[in-house]
Write a protein that holds these residues in place. Structure first.
Motif, PDB file in Angstrom:
ATOM      1  N   LEU A 122       0.831  -1.211   0.000  1.00 18.21           N
ATOM      2  CA  LEU A 122       0.000   0.000   0.000  1.00 18.21           C
ATOM      3  C   LEU A 122       0.865   1.262   0.000  1.00 18.21           C
ATOM      4  O   LEU A 122       0.527   2.259  -0.656  1.00 18.21           O
ATOM      5  N   SER A 123       1.967   1.220   0.726  1.00 14.68           N
ATOM      6  CA  SER A 123       2.851   2.383   0.792  1.00 14.68           C
ATOM      7  C   SER A 123       3.422   2.724  -0.579  1.00 14.68           C
ATOM      8  O   SER A 123       3.358   3.863  -1.036  1.00 14.68           O
ATOM      9  N   VAL A 124       3.973   1.718  -1.260  1.00 13.28           N
ATOM     10  CA  VAL A 124       4.568   1.945  -2.577  1.00 13.28           C
ATOM     11  C   VAL A 124       3.496   2.363  -3.583  1.00 13.28           C
ATOM     12  O   VAL A 124       3.700   3.300  -4.367  1.00 13.28           O
ATOM     13  N   ALA A 125       2.331   1.699  -3.552  1.00 11.08           N
ATOM     14  CA  ALA A 125       1.261   2.008  -4.502  1.00 11.08           C
ATOM     15  C   ALA A 125       0.724   3.425  -4.301  1.00 11.08           C
ATOM     16  O   ALA A 125       0.485   4.161  -5.269  1.00 11.08           O
ATOM     17  N   ALA A 126       0.538   3.819  -3.043  1.00 13.53           N
ATOM     18  CA  ALA A 126      -0.005   5.150  -2.757  1.00 13.53           C
ATOM     19  C   ALA A 126       0.983   6.242  -3.130  1.00 13.53           C
ATOM     20  O   ALA A 126       0.595   7.288  -3.665  1.00 13.53           O
ATOM     21  N   VAL A 127       2.268   6.016  -2.852  1.00 10.85           N
ATOM     22  CA  VAL A 127       3.287   6.996  -3.243  1.00 10.85           C
ATOM     23  C   VAL A 127       3.341   7.103  -4.761  1.00 10.85           C
ATOM     24  O   VAL A 127       3.449   8.210  -5.319  1.00 10.85           O
ATOM     25  N   PHE A 128       3.268   5.980  -5.451  1.00  3.67           N
ATOM     26  CA  PHE A 128       3.291   5.992  -6.912  1.00  3.67           C
ATOM     27  C   PHE A 128       2.131   6.815  -7.463  1.00  3.67           C
ATOM     28  O   PHE A 128       2.305   7.601  -8.414  1.00  3.67           O
ATOM     29  N   LEU A 129       0.964   6.674  -6.880  1.00  2.00           N
ATOM     30  CA  LEU A 129      -0.198   7.439  -7.327  1.00  2.00           C
ATOM     31  C   LEU A 129       0.042   8.930  -7.142  1.00  2.00           C
ATOM     32  O   LEU A 129      -0.243   9.735  -8.035  1.00  2.00           O
ATOM     33  N   GLY A 130       0.575   9.311  -5.977  1.00  2.84           N
ATOM     34  CA  GLY A 130       0.852  10.722  -5.721  1.00  2.84           C
ATOM     35  C   GLY A 130       1.895  11.283  -6.665  1.00  2.84           C
ATOM     36  O   GLY A 130       1.745  12.390  -7.202  1.00  2.84           O
ATOM     37  N   LEU A 131       2.966  10.524  -6.911  1.00  5.76           N
ATOM     38  CA  LEU A 131       4.019  10.983  -7.815  1.00  5.76           C
ATOM     39  C   LEU A 131       3.548  10.997  -9.263  1.00  5.76           C
ATOM     40  O   LEU A 131       3.999  11.819 -10.065  1.00  5.76           O
ATOM     41  N   LEU A 132       2.652  10.088  -9.604  1.00  2.74           N
ATOM     42  CA  LEU A 132       2.115  10.053 -10.960  1.00  2.74           C
ATOM     43  C   LEU A 132       1.347  11.338 -11.257  1.00  2.74           C
ATOM     44  O   LEU A 132       1.462  11.914 -12.339  1.00  2.74           O
ATOM     45  N   VAL A 133       0.581  11.794 -10.286  1.00  2.00           N
ATOM     46  CA  VAL A 133      -0.159  13.047 -10.455  1.00  2.00           C
ATOM     47  C   VAL A 133       0.811  14.217 -10.603  1.00  2.00           C
ATOM     48  O   VAL A 133       0.648  15.082 -11.467  1.00  2.00           O
ATOM     49  N   PHE A 134       1.851  14.219  -9.770  1.00  2.00           N
ATOM     50  CA  PHE A 134       2.791  15.342  -9.760  1.00  2.00           C
ATOM     51  C   PHE A 134       3.751  15.311 -10.936  1.00  2.00           C
ATOM     52  O   PHE A 134       4.068  16.351 -11.525  1.00  2.00           O
ATOM     53  N   GLY A 135       4.230  14.121 -11.312  1.00  2.00           N
ATOM     54  CA  GLY A 135       5.300  14.022 -12.298  1.00  2.00           C
ATOM     55  C   GLY A 135       4.851  13.646 -13.694  1.00  2.00           C
ATOM     56  O   GLY A 135       5.683  13.351 -14.545  1.00  2.00           O
ATOM     57  N   VAL A 136       3.541  13.644 -13.937  1.00  2.00           N
ATOM     58  CA  VAL A 136       3.051  13.207 -15.244  1.00  2.00           C
ATOM     59  C   VAL A 136       3.358  14.216 -16.344  1.00  2.00           C
ATOM     60  O   VAL A 136       3.379  13.891 -17.521  1.00  2.00           O
ATOM     61  N   ARG A 137       3.620  15.473 -15.994  1.00  2.00           N
ATOM     62  CA  ARG A 137       3.972  16.504 -16.961  1.00  2.00           C
ATOM     63  C   ARG A 137       5.267  17.179 -16.516  1.00  2.00           C
ATOM     64  O   ARG A 137       5.562  17.234 -15.318  1.00  2.00           O
ATOM     65  N   ASP A 138       6.031  17.717 -17.493  1.00  2.00           N
ATOM     66  CA  ASP A 138       7.272  18.394 -17.130  1.00  2.00           C
ATOM     67  C   ASP A 138       7.032  19.837 -16.704  1.00  2.00           C
ATOM     68  O   ASP A 138       7.855  20.429 -16.024  1.00  2.00           O
ATOM     69  N   ARG A 139       5.907  20.424 -17.094  1.00  2.00           N
ATOM     70  CA  ARG A 139       5.608  21.799 -16.695  1.00  2.00           C
ATOM     71  C   ARG A 139       5.023  21.825 -15.291  1.00  2.00           C
ATOM     72  O   ARG A 139       4.229  20.968 -14.904  1.00  2.00           O
ATOM     73  N   PHE A 140       5.435  22.833 -14.519  1.00  2.00           N
ATOM     74  CA  PHE A 140       4.974  22.962 -13.136  1.00  2.00           C
ATOM     75  C   PHE A 140       3.526  23.455 -13.113  1.00  2.00           C
ATOM     76  O   PHE A 140       3.141  24.336 -13.886  1.00  2.00           O
ATOM     77  N   ALA A 141       2.721  22.879 -12.232  1.00  2.00           N
ATOM     78  CA  ALA A 141       1.335  23.324 -12.045  1.00  2.00           C
ATOM     79  C   ALA A 141       0.981  23.178 -10.568  1.00  2.00           C
ATOM     80  O   ALA A 141       1.205  22.120  -9.970  1.00  2.00           O
ATOM     81  N   TRP A 142       0.441  24.243  -9.988  1.00  2.00           N
ATOM     82  CA  TRP A 142       0.132  24.218  -8.555  1.00  2.00           C
ATOM     83  C   TRP A 142      -0.882  23.136  -8.209  1.00  2.00           C
ATOM     84  O   TRP A 142      -0.780  22.506  -7.158  1.00  2.00           O
ATOM     85  N   ARG A 143      -1.878  22.938  -9.076  1.00  2.00           N
ATOM     86  CA  ARG A 143      -2.908  21.945  -8.749  1.00  2.00           C
ATOM     87  C   ARG A 143      -2.316  20.539  -8.670  1.00  2.00           C
ATOM     88  O   ARG A 143      -2.709  19.738  -7.814  1.00  2.00           O
ATOM     89  N   ARG A 144      -1.356  20.231  -9.581  1.00  2.00           N
ATOM     90  CA  ARG A 144      -0.720  18.911  -9.515  1.00  2.00           C
ATOM     91  C   ARG A 144       0.194  18.808  -8.300  1.00  2.00           C
ATOM     92  O   ARG A 144       0.308  17.738  -7.691  1.00  2.00           O
TER      93      ARG A 144
END
Length: 251
Positions: free
Chosen positions: A90-112
């Motif tokens: 659960l720890s690895v899966a949940a972190v992956f989900l959070g990083l996927l939201v944040f790192g899915v694009r190279d441009r910075f966005a506050w909402r992500r």
């Protein structure tokens, strides 16, 4: 006193924190690599390595190092292996989900950033309380709700700050600070969560099922070493390829 979180001494806090810093700093470095990679498959690979480093080492291994100091004086403490394994997944899966939201694009966005920080911070809490679910004692474990809420806030705020440090400032020291902040988030959340614990012990009850924490400590450290070795090699290889000079073409 119904339980002791520092039965092996305060040095364990330092070891737990440093373990978390190493895992988180390496994971954030992988996250940065993911954001600078154009290929979507490579990006997912970097984020998976980041999730293993942060979720597996920075959070999960840190938790069980800190739990070496947990005891119910005079009474046994055991761990359910299946629940312990589930807490790692659960720890690895949940972190992956959070990083996927944040790192899915190279441009910075506050909402992500905010959503990624929320999910990554919650991953710390998911791991901790699932890991505590694996703890078996002579009695039952309850929690003080306000302290639990505080542990959630600490993890989410610090995780968001760590992600921001990782990408907002293109310098080495701020990136190192990101690992220190993330490690503080994980460690601070852990001990805040432990302060929320309310045990109801029953010395007359049967010994709890499960295994002692030292029984699975060696395989945990072996897995942690492997979990760190792969991302370290990947980051060093990527850095070397980035810094290598281009071949000189003859006119």
């Amino acid at each position: 006193m119904d339980h002791d979180d520092f039965a092996m001494g305060n040095w364990l806090i330092v070891l737990a924190y440093l373990t978390s810093v190493v895992g988180c700093a390496l994971g954030l470095a992988c996250t940065l690599q993911a954001r600078s990679t154009a290929n979507s498959r490579s990006r997912l690979g970097w984020l998976a390595l980041a999730a293993v480093s942060i979720g597996g080492v920075g959070i999960w291994v840190m938790h069980f190092i800190a739990m070496l100091g947990f005891s119910t004086p005079g009474l046994p403490v055991r761990y359910d292996i299946l629940r312990t394994t589930l807490s790692a997944i659960l720890s690895v899966a949940a972190v992956f989900l959070g990083l996927l939201v944040f790192g899915v694009r190279d441009r910075f966005a506050w909402r992500r950033l905010l959503l990624g920080g929320l999910l990554t911070g919650l991953a710390v809490n998911v791991m901790h309380y699932t890991g505590m679910w694996a703890v078996q004692i002579k009695g039952t474990i309850g929690y003080d709700v306000p302290m639990v809420a505080l542990s959630v806030i600490i993890a989410v705020v610090a995780a968001t700050a760590a992600l921001w440090f990782t990408v907002a400032l293109d310098k080495l020291l701020p990136r190192l600070a990101a690992g220190l902040v993330m490690g503080a988030a994980v460690t601070g959340m852990h001990y805040t969560g432990m302060a929320a614990v309310r045990l109801h012990l029953d010395p007359a009850a049967a010994d709890p099922p499960g295994v002692e924490v030292f029984s699975f400590l060696f395989p945990v450290f072996v897995l942690a070493t492997l979990a760190l070795a792969v991302p370290i090699c990947a980051v060093l290889t990527a850095s070397a390829s980035t810094e290598s000079p281009r071949p000189v073409t003859q006119p």
